[in-house]
Motif scaffolding. Structure first.
Motif, PDB file in Angstrom:
ATOM      1  N   ASP A  29      68.300  13.159  11.873  1.00 47.97           N
ATOM      2  CA  ASP A  29      67.639  12.720  13.362  1.00 47.97           C
ATOM      3  C   ASP A  29      68.814  13.108  14.289  1.00 47.97           C
ATOM      4  OD1 ASP A  29      65.261  12.116  12.089  1.00 47.97           O
ATOM      5  OD2 ASP A  29      65.520   9.797  12.377  1.00 47.97           O
ATOM      6  N   VAL A  30      69.935  12.449  14.038  1.00 45.01           N
ATOM      7  CA  VAL A  30      70.801  12.781  15.145  1.00 45.01           C
ATOM      8  C   VAL A  30      71.327  14.183  15.460  1.00 45.01           C
ATOM      9  CG1 VAL A  30      73.341  12.399  15.546  1.00 45.01           C
ATOM     10  CG2 VAL A  30      71.972  10.484  14.926  1.00 45.01           C
ATOM     11  N   ASN A  31      71.317  14.941  14.376  1.00 43.80           N
ATOM     12  CA  ASN A  31      71.354  16.338  14.336  1.00 43.80           C
ATOM     13  C   ASN A  31      70.485  16.919  15.055  1.00 43.80           C
ATOM     14  OD1 ASN A  31      74.093  16.335  13.160  1.00 43.80           O
ATOM     15  ND2 ASN A  31      73.238  16.606  10.854  1.00 43.80           N
ATOM     16  N   LYS A  32      69.067  16.863  14.698  1.00 38.73           N
ATOM     17  CA  LYS A  32      68.054  17.375  15.667  1.00 38.73           C
ATOM     18  C   LYS A  32      67.970  16.976  17.065  1.00 38.73           C
ATOM     19  CE  LYS A  32      64.615  17.514  11.783  1.00 38.73           C
ATOM     20  NZ  LYS A  32      63.462  16.817  11.268  1.00 38.73           N
ATOM     21  N   ASN A  33      68.442  15.669  17.282  1.00 36.91           N
ATOM     22  CA  ASN A  33      68.633  15.471  18.914  1.00 36.91           C
ATOM     23  C   ASN A  33      69.801  16.210  19.668  1.00 36.91           C
ATOM     24  OD1 ASN A  33      66.427  13.621  18.743  1.00 36.91           O
ATOM     25  ND2 ASN A  33      67.664  11.768  18.206  1.00 36.91           N
ATOM     26  N   ILE A  34      70.966  16.431  18.718  1.00 40.31           N
ATOM     27  CA  ILE A  34      71.943  17.035  19.291  1.00 40.31           C
ATOM     28  C   ILE A  34      71.650  18.335  19.657  1.00 40.31           C
ATOM     29  CG2 ILE A  34      74.415  17.993  18.643  1.00 40.31           C
ATOM     30  CD1 ILE A  34      74.990  15.086  17.604  1.00 40.31           C
ATOM     31  N   LYS A  35      71.068  19.060  18.783  1.00 40.40           N
ATOM     32  CA  LYS A  35      70.618  20.333  18.981  1.00 40.40           C
ATOM     33  C   LYS A  35      69.580  20.599  20.173  1.00 40.40           C
ATOM     34  CE  LYS A  35      71.194  21.953  14.029  1.00 40.40           C
ATOM     35  NZ  LYS A  35      70.613  22.321  12.874  1.00 40.40           N
ATOM     36  N   SER A  36      68.791  19.862  20.063  1.00 38.23           N
ATOM     37  CA  SER A  36      67.854  19.933  21.175  1.00 38.23           C
ATOM     38  C   SER A  36      68.512  19.547  22.662  1.00 38.23           C
ATOM     39  CB  SER A  36      66.556  18.922  21.105  1.00 38.23           C
ATOM     40  OG  SER A  36      67.004  17.350  20.978  1.00 38.23           O
ATOM     41  N   LEU A  37      69.389  18.637  22.593  1.00 36.11           N
ATOM     42  CA  LEU A  37      70.224  18.278  23.773  1.00 36.11           C
ATOM     43  C   LEU A  37      71.110  19.591  24.326  1.00 36.11           C
ATOM     44  CD1 LEU A  37      71.222  14.726  23.275  1.00 36.11           C
ATOM     45  CD2 LEU A  37      69.681  15.380  25.010  1.00 36.11           C
ATOM     46  N   LYS A  38      71.568  20.213  23.133  1.00 35.11           N
ATOM     47  CA  LYS A  38      72.418  21.519  23.587  1.00 35.11           C
ATOM     48  C   LYS A  38      71.411  22.283  24.000  1.00 35.11           C
ATOM     49  CE  LYS A  38      75.997  21.274  19.901  1.00 35.11           C
ATOM     50  NZ  LYS A  38      76.716  21.853  18.708  1.00 35.11           N
ATOM     51  N   ILE A  39      70.319  22.629  23.443  1.00 35.10           N
ATOM     52  CA  ILE A  39      69.393  23.764  24.024  1.00 35.10           C
ATOM     53  C   ILE A  39      69.081  23.492  25.468  1.00 35.10           C
ATOM     54  CG2 ILE A  39      66.965  24.776  23.884  1.00 35.10           C
ATOM     55  CD1 ILE A  39      67.428  24.565  20.756  1.00 35.10           C
ATOM     56  N   GLU A  40      68.832  22.166  25.714  1.00 33.48           N
ATOM     57  CA  GLU A  40      68.250  21.809  27.064  1.00 33.48           C
ATOM     58  C   GLU A  40      69.295  21.719  28.075  1.00 33.48           C
ATOM     59  OE1 GLU A  40      66.621  17.696  29.376  1.00 33.48           O
ATOM     60  OE2 GLU A  40      66.601  17.703  27.126  1.00 33.48           O
ATOM     61  N   MET A  41      70.573  21.484  27.802  1.00 35.29           N
ATOM     62  CA  MET A  41      71.725  21.711  28.528  1.00 35.29           C
ATOM     63  C   MET A  41      71.982  23.135  28.829  1.00 35.29           C
ATOM     64  SD  MET A  41      74.252  18.726  27.069  1.00 35.29           S
ATOM     65  CE  MET A  41      75.573  19.286  27.743  1.00 35.29           C
ATOM     66  N   HIS A  42      71.843  23.843  27.775  1.00 33.53           N
ATOM     67  CA  HIS A  42      72.140  25.329  28.027  1.00 33.53           C
ATOM     68  C   HIS A  42      71.058  25.889  29.163  1.00 33.53           C
ATOM     69  CE1 HIS A  42      75.416  26.490  25.454  1.00 33.53           C
ATOM     70  NE2 HIS A  42      74.935  25.697  24.494  1.00 33.53           N
ATOM     71  N   ASP A  43      69.849  25.266  29.086  1.00 36.43           N
ATOM     72  CA  ASP A  43      68.825  25.992  29.865  1.00 36.43           C
ATOM     73  C   ASP A  43      69.232  25.421  31.163  1.00 36.43           C
ATOM     74  OD1 ASP A  43      67.589  27.182  27.673  1.00 36.43           O
ATOM     75  OD2 ASP A  43      66.045  25.667  27.520  1.00 36.43           O
ATOM     76  N   ARG A  44      69.615  24.250  31.307  1.00 34.68           N
ATOM     77  CA  ARG A  44      69.909  23.727  32.728  1.00 34.68           C
ATOM     78  C   ARG A  44      71.004  24.275  33.091  1.00 34.68           C
ATOM     79  NH1 ARG A  44      69.011  17.114  32.604  1.00 34.68           N
ATOM     80  NH2 ARG A  44      66.663  17.202  32.088  1.00 34.68           N
ATOM     81  N   PHE A  45      72.163  24.597  32.605  1.00 33.22           N
ATOM     82  CA  PHE A  45      73.216  25.393  33.013  1.00 33.22           C
ATOM     83  C   PHE A  45      72.935  26.587  33.312  1.00 33.22           C
ATOM     84  CE2 PHE A  45      76.088  22.225  30.612  1.00 33.22           C
ATOM     85  CZ  PHE A  45      76.393  21.683  31.799  1.00 33.22           C
ATOM     86  N   ASP A  46      72.041  27.361  32.734  1.00 29.02           N
ATOM     87  CA  ASP A  46      71.551  28.805  33.377  1.00 29.02           C
ATOM     88  C   ASP A  46      70.776  28.716  34.407  1.00 29.02           C
ATOM     89  OD1 ASP A  46      72.650  29.918  30.858  1.00 29.02           O
ATOM     90  OD2 ASP A  46      70.778  29.936  29.563  1.00 29.02           O
ATOM     91  N   LYS A  47      69.922  27.739  34.468  1.00 33.12           N
ATOM     92  CA  LYS A  47      69.100  27.487  35.855  1.00 33.12           C
ATOM     93  C   LYS A  47      70.272  27.262  36.860  1.00 33.12           C
ATOM     94  CE  LYS A  47      64.866  25.969  33.946  1.00 33.12           C
ATOM     95  NZ  LYS A  47      63.964  24.603  33.581  1.00 33.12           N
ATOM     96  N   ILE A  48      71.178  26.364  36.736  1.00 32.19           N
ATOM     97  CA  ILE A  48      71.936  26.214  37.703  1.00 32.19           C
ATOM     98  C   ILE A  48      72.864  27.368  38.266  1.00 32.19           C
ATOM     99  CG2 ILE A  48      74.507  25.011  38.288  1.00 32.19           C
ATOM    100  CD1 ILE A  48      72.920  22.526  36.780  1.00 32.19           C
ATOM    101  N   ASP A  49      73.138  28.307  36.919  1.00 28.41           N
ATOM    102  CA  ASP A  49      74.059  29.585  37.286  1.00 28.41           C
ATOM    103  C   ASP A  49      73.181  30.524  38.226  1.00 28.41           C
ATOM    104  OD1 ASP A  49      76.494  28.937  36.030  1.00 28.41           O
ATOM    105  OD2 ASP A  49      75.645  29.376  34.154  1.00 28.41           O
ATOM    106  N   ALA A  50      71.983  30.553  37.938  1.00 29.61           N
ATOM    107  CA  ALA A  50      70.951  31.578  38.590  1.00 29.61           C
ATOM    108  C   ALA A  50      70.783  30.921  40.121  1.00 29.61           C
ATOM    109  CB  ALA A  50      69.696  31.400  37.945  1.00 29.61           C
ATOM    110  N   LYS A  51      70.839  29.753  40.282  1.00 33.47           N
ATOM    111  CA  LYS A  51      70.789  29.184  41.521  1.00 33.47           C
ATOM    112  C   LYS A  51      71.962  29.416  42.440  1.00 33.47           C
ATOM    113  CE  LYS A  51      67.201  25.577  41.115  1.00 33.47           C
ATOM    114  NZ  LYS A  51      66.912  24.156  41.114  1.00 33.47           N
ATOM    115  N   LEU A  52      72.990  29.234  41.713  1.00 32.98           N
ATOM    116  CA  LEU A  52      74.378  29.508  42.241  1.00 32.98           C
ATOM    117  C   LEU A  52      74.605  30.943  42.764  1.00 32.98           C
ATOM    118  CD1 LEU A  52      76.800  26.923  40.553  1.00 32.98           C
ATOM    119  CD2 LEU A  52      75.911  26.748  42.929  1.00 32.98           C
ATOM    120  N   ASP A  53      74.200  31.942  41.643  1.00 36.82           N
ATOM    121  CA  ASP A  53      74.331  33.423  41.866  1.00 36.82           C
ATOM    122  C   ASP A  53      73.383  33.607  43.220  1.00 36.82           C
ATOM    123  OD1 ASP A  53      76.060  33.928  39.878  1.00 36.82           O
ATOM    124  OD2 ASP A  53      74.456  34.357  38.419  1.00 36.82           O
ATOM    125  N   GLY A  54      72.304  33.084  43.348  1.00 38.72           N
ATOM    126  CA  GLY A  54      71.177  33.353  44.258  1.00 38.72           C
ATOM    127  C   GLY A  54      71.955  33.003  45.700  1.00 38.72           C
TER     128      GLY A  54
END
Length: 93
Positions: A29-54
């Motif tokens: 369960d912890v490994n699944k949660n960590i993987k989903s958190l990593k995916i969510e964090m990467h998505d958020r960072f990608d959105k932040i990068d896109a906004k900063l580039d804009g």
């Protein structure tokens, strides 16, 4: 007495096996949660990068427009100064 100890050890063994199963499930369960958190964090960072580039590009475009406007105005001022100079020299002759 020996039978009591054997029963107690058997119960302890069952409990330990159950704990081991619980720990394995917890780890999964912890490994699944960590993987989903990593995916969510990467998505958020990608959105932040896109906004900063804009935002960066907006500033660049704004500055470019200001530079172009400044060059345009400077060119117009220079042309007006030339015309004024020619008019003054023409009137003085």
């Amino acid at each position: 007495m020996d039978e009591k100890i054997l029963n107690l050890l058997t119960e302890m063994n069952k409990d330990l096996k159950n704990i081991k199963l619980d720990m394995t499930q917890f780890k999964t369960d912890v490994n699944k949660n960590i993987k989903s958190l990593k995916i969510e964090m990467h998505d958020r960072f990608d959105k932040i990068d896109a906004k900063l580039d804009g935002v960066g590009n907006q500033f660049e475009l704004t500055n470019e427009q200001r530079i172009n406007e400044f060059e345009f105005i400077a060119d117009k001022v220079n042309k007006l100064e030339k015309e004024i100079y020619f008019l003054k020299t023409k009137n003085n002759n």
